[in-house]
Design a protein around this motif. Structure first.
Motif, PDB file in Angstrom:
ATOM      1  N   MET A   1       1.030  -1.347  -0.036  1.00 40.86           N
ATOM      2  CA  MET A   1      -0.153  -0.196  -0.140  1.00 40.86           C
ATOM      3  C   MET A   1       0.943   1.290   0.091  1.00 40.86           C
ATOM      4  O   MET A   1       1.636   1.360   0.975  1.00 40.86           O
ATOM      5  CB  MET A   1      -1.024   0.250   1.136  1.00 40.86           C
ATOM      6  N   SER A   2       0.561   2.116  -0.981  1.00 40.79           N
ATOM      7  CA  SER A   2       1.308   3.290  -1.068  1.00 40.79           C
ATOM      8  C   SER A   2       1.032   4.368  -1.811  1.00 40.79           C
ATOM      9  O   SER A   2      -0.169   4.037  -2.714  1.00 40.79           O
ATOM     10  CB  SER A   2       2.985   2.868  -1.584  1.00 40.79           C
ATOM     11  N   PHE A   3       1.451   5.521  -2.029  1.00 40.88           N
ATOM     12  CA  PHE A   3       1.056   6.716  -2.894  1.00 40.88           C
ATOM     13  C   PHE A   3       2.321   6.636  -3.647  1.00 40.88           C
ATOM     14  O   PHE A   3       3.323   7.153  -3.253  1.00 40.88           O
ATOM     15  CB  PHE A   3       0.801   8.047  -2.194  1.00 40.88           C
ATOM     16  N   LYS A   4       2.175   6.283  -4.903  1.00 37.03           N
ATOM     17  CA  LYS A   4       3.595   6.013  -5.719  1.00 37.03           C
ATOM     18  C   LYS A   4       3.304   6.996  -7.058  1.00 37.03           C
ATOM     19  O   LYS A   4       2.215   7.048  -7.612  1.00 37.03           O
ATOM     20  CB  LYS A   4       3.492   4.856  -6.263  1.00 37.03           C
ATOM     21  N   ILE A   5       4.346   7.612  -7.302  1.00 36.48           N
ATOM     22  CA  ILE A   5       4.622   8.633  -8.556  1.00 36.48           C
ATOM     23  C   ILE A   5       5.507   7.828  -9.312  1.00 36.48           C
ATOM     24  O   ILE A   5       6.799   7.633  -8.889  1.00 36.48           O
ATOM     25  CB  ILE A   5       4.995   9.934  -8.024  1.00 36.48           C
ATOM     26  N   ASN A   6       5.278   7.647 -10.453  1.00 42.18           N
ATOM     27  CA  ASN A   6       6.330   6.687 -11.422  1.00 42.18           C
ATOM     28  C   ASN A   6       6.578   7.347 -12.376  1.00 42.18           C
ATOM     29  O   ASN A   6       5.603   7.473 -13.526  1.00 42.18           O
ATOM     30  CB  ASN A   6       5.568   5.254 -11.601  1.00 42.18           C
ATOM     31  N   LEU A  25       8.495   8.856  -6.849  1.00 39.44           N
ATOM     32  CA  LEU A  25       8.421   9.003  -5.272  1.00 39.44           C
ATOM     33  C   LEU A  25       7.602   8.083  -4.976  1.00 39.44           C
ATOM     34  O   LEU A  25       6.310   7.980  -5.512  1.00 39.44           O
ATOM     35  CB  LEU A  25       8.166  10.404  -4.949  1.00 39.44           C
ATOM     36  N   THR A  26       7.631   7.324  -3.862  1.00 33.00           N
ATOM     37  CA  THR A  26       6.701   6.667  -3.284  1.00 33.00           C
ATOM     38  C   THR A  26       6.613   6.910  -1.625  1.00 33.00           C
ATOM     39  O   THR A  26       7.556   6.747  -0.964  1.00 33.00           O
ATOM     40  CB  THR A  26       7.108   5.044  -3.124  1.00 33.00           C
ATOM     41  N   VAL A  27       5.468   7.102  -1.341  1.00 34.95           N
ATOM     42  CA  VAL A  27       5.199   7.635   0.061  1.00 34.95           C
ATOM     43  C   VAL A  27       4.232   6.379   0.631  1.00 34.95           C
ATOM     44  O   VAL A  27       3.147   6.094   0.151  1.00 34.95           O
ATOM     45  CB  VAL A  27       4.420   8.792   0.175  1.00 34.95           C
ATOM     46  N   LYS A  28       4.837   5.869   1.877  1.00 36.32           N
ATOM     47  CA  LYS A  28       3.973   4.477   2.235  1.00 36.32           C
ATOM     48  C   LYS A  28       3.171   5.165   3.798  1.00 36.32           C
ATOM     49  O   LYS A  28       3.578   6.166   4.197  1.00 36.32           O
ATOM     50  CB  LYS A  28       4.869   3.570   2.947  1.00 36.32           C
ATOM     51  N   PRO A  29       2.062   4.410   4.096  1.00 38.28           N
ATOM     52  CA  PRO A  29       1.276   5.064   5.130  1.00 38.28           C
ATOM     53  C   PRO A  29       2.486   5.182   6.681  1.00 38.28           C
ATOM     54  O   PRO A  29       3.315   4.338   6.709  1.00 38.28           O
ATOM     55  CB  PRO A  29       0.455   3.788   5.500  1.00 38.28           C
ATOM     56  N   GLY A  30       2.205   6.248   7.182  1.00 42.06           N
ATOM     57  CA  GLY A  30       3.077   6.442   8.319  1.00 42.06           C
ATOM     58  C   GLY A  30       4.410   7.212   8.058  1.00 42.06           C
ATOM     59  O   GLY A  30       5.187   7.487   8.948  1.00 42.06           O
ATOM     60  N   GLU A  31       4.719   7.365   6.786  1.00 44.40           N
ATOM     61  CA  GLU A  31       5.990   8.094   6.239  1.00 44.40           C
ATOM     62  C   GLU A  31       5.733   9.301   6.147  1.00 44.40           C
ATOM     63  O   GLU A  31       4.690   9.678   5.604  1.00 44.40           O
ATOM     64  CB  GLU A  31       6.408   7.229   5.028  1.00 44.40           C
ATOM     65  N   GLU A  63       1.463   3.547 -18.401  1.00 44.37           N
ATOM     66  CA  GLU A  63       0.254   3.538 -17.332  1.00 44.37           C
ATOM     67  C   GLU A  63       0.616   3.587 -16.032  1.00 44.37           C
ATOM     68  O   GLU A  63       1.937   3.554 -15.675  1.00 44.37           O
ATOM     69  CB  GLU A  63      -0.334   2.255 -17.647  1.00 44.37           C
ATOM     70  N   ASN A  64      -0.133   3.710 -14.903  1.00 45.17           N
ATOM     71  CA  ASN A  64      -0.071   3.777 -13.657  1.00 45.17           C
ATOM     72  C   ASN A  64       1.070   4.876 -12.956  1.00 45.17           C
ATOM     73  O   ASN A  64       2.212   4.682 -12.277  1.00 45.17           O
ATOM     74  CB  ASN A  64       0.677   2.530 -13.218  1.00 45.17           C
ATOM     75  N   VAL A  65       0.864   5.894 -13.829  1.00 46.16           N
ATOM     76  CA  VAL A  65       1.905   7.248 -13.541  1.00 46.16           C
ATOM     77  C   VAL A  65       1.671   7.473 -11.914  1.00 46.16           C
ATOM     78  O   VAL A  65       2.914   7.778 -11.464  1.00 46.16           O
ATOM     79  CB  VAL A  65       1.759   8.305 -14.302  1.00 46.16           C
ATOM     80  N   VAL A  66       0.356   7.697 -11.554  1.00 54.96           N
ATOM     81  CA  VAL A  66       0.316   7.982 -10.202  1.00 54.96           C
ATOM     82  C   VAL A  66      -0.814   7.043  -9.508  1.00 54.96           C
ATOM     83  O   VAL A  66      -1.772   7.028 -10.165  1.00 54.96           O
ATOM     84  CB  VAL A  66      -0.545   9.466 -10.171  1.00 54.96           C
ATOM     85  N   THR A  67      -0.496   6.373  -8.581  1.00 53.33           N
ATOM     86  CA  THR A  67      -1.175   5.236  -8.267  1.00 53.33           C
ATOM     87  C   THR A  67      -1.295   5.480  -6.566  1.00 53.33           C
ATOM     88  O   THR A  67      -0.579   6.056  -5.847  1.00 53.33           O
ATOM     89  CB  THR A  67      -0.806   3.896  -8.328  1.00 53.33           C
ATOM     90  N   LEU A  68      -2.720   5.322  -6.000  1.00 53.71           N
ATOM     91  CA  LEU A  68      -2.793   5.311  -4.723  1.00 53.71           C
ATOM     92  C   LEU A  68      -3.445   3.729  -3.957  1.00 53.71           C
ATOM     93  O   LEU A  68      -4.404   3.324  -4.606  1.00 53.71           O
ATOM     94  CB  LEU A  68      -3.817   6.475  -4.405  1.00 53.71           C
TER      95      LEU A  68
END
Length: 249
Positions: A1-6, A25-31, A63-68
């Motif tokens: 699980m993450s907020f990911k910029i690819n 950039l990848t931001v994970k819960p709690g980070e 595809e999947n440039v910005v995923t949540l």
């Protein structure tokens, strides 16, 4: 699980100027991630693009440039991204005459939490609790959204929304700018308490060292000329604050 910029690249629609190039950039819960950079490097543009601002176009072809949380949100509208759990605190919050603040937040909350909507009375109770955290009077709720607010009141209003809506991931665009010493203490003390819960992921965009008096990030990224030039820990922020962005990497 993450907020990911690819590998995100983007341009400004009006000028067709490329503003960001190959951002990952990848931001994970709690980070907590802090994004720093000189003026004009694309920090605020990145925040707006991630939230779906129509003035920008993502030019990445894959595809999947910005995923949540593994869901592709690249083509979603702003409201759809919010419903997925993404939140943006703007650097310059807009004034919206005629829209009552309390009603706006209750409608927003009940839309996001449609499975468990709150009555006016129960929501008001939650609002009062959050107002106390930010040192705001209850009369604040009777005002229109950001209309006639000072710079500090606008930033506190953004944090109030963050406290109420509890998004999965939050982007805060220079929340510390334009705040006096007391407002910074109140806003960032509240934000630090939210971060301690380790439930949400944060991308904090800043110019100033004041943020680090309250929050120690997990990662620091430097954005220069539309690209992330460096990523690491607090040692990067300390070097930048001491020697500037042109210091040797």
């Amino acid at each position: 699980m993450s907020f990911k910029i690819n590998k995100l690249s983007a341009k400004i629609n009006a000028t067709h100027q490329e503003i960001l190039n190959d951002i990952s950039l990848t931001v994970k819960p709690g980070e907590v991630h802090v994004l720093m950079g000189p003026n004009g490097s694309g920090k605020s543009s990145l925040a707006k693009i991630l939230m779906g601002h129509p003035d920008y176009e993502i030019t990445s072809k894959h595809e999947n440039v910005v995923t949540l949380n593994n869901v592709d949100i690249t083509s979603l509208e702003v409201d759809q991204r919010a419903l997925k759990g993404l939140f943006l605190a703007n650097q310059y919050p807009m004034e919206i005459p005629g829209v009552n603040l309390a009603n706006f937040m209750r409608v927003s909350y009940n839309t996001i939490h449609s499975e468990n909507p709150l009555s006016v009375r129960n929501f008001r109770k939650i609002l009062r609790e959050k107002l106390d955290i930010l040192g705001l009077p209850e009369s604040f709720l009777e005002r229109n959204l950001n209309e006639g607010f000072s710079g500090g009141e606008k930033k506190k209003c953004e944090i109030l929304q963050l406290l109420i809506l509890e998004p999965k991931y939050a982007i805060l665009d220079e929340t510390d700018s334009g705040l006096d010493v007391d407002a910074i203490r109140i806003v960032f003390t509240a934000l630090a308490e939210i971060i301690k819960q380790k439930k949400q992921g944060f991308l904090l965009i800043t110019h100033y060292h004041r943020l680090f008096d309250y929050i120690t990030p997990d990662y620091v990224h430097i954005l220069k000329n539309g690209k992330i030039s460096e990523s690491g820990g607090m040692e990067i922020a300390e070097r930048i604050l001491k020697s500037g962005y042109e210091s040797k990497e």
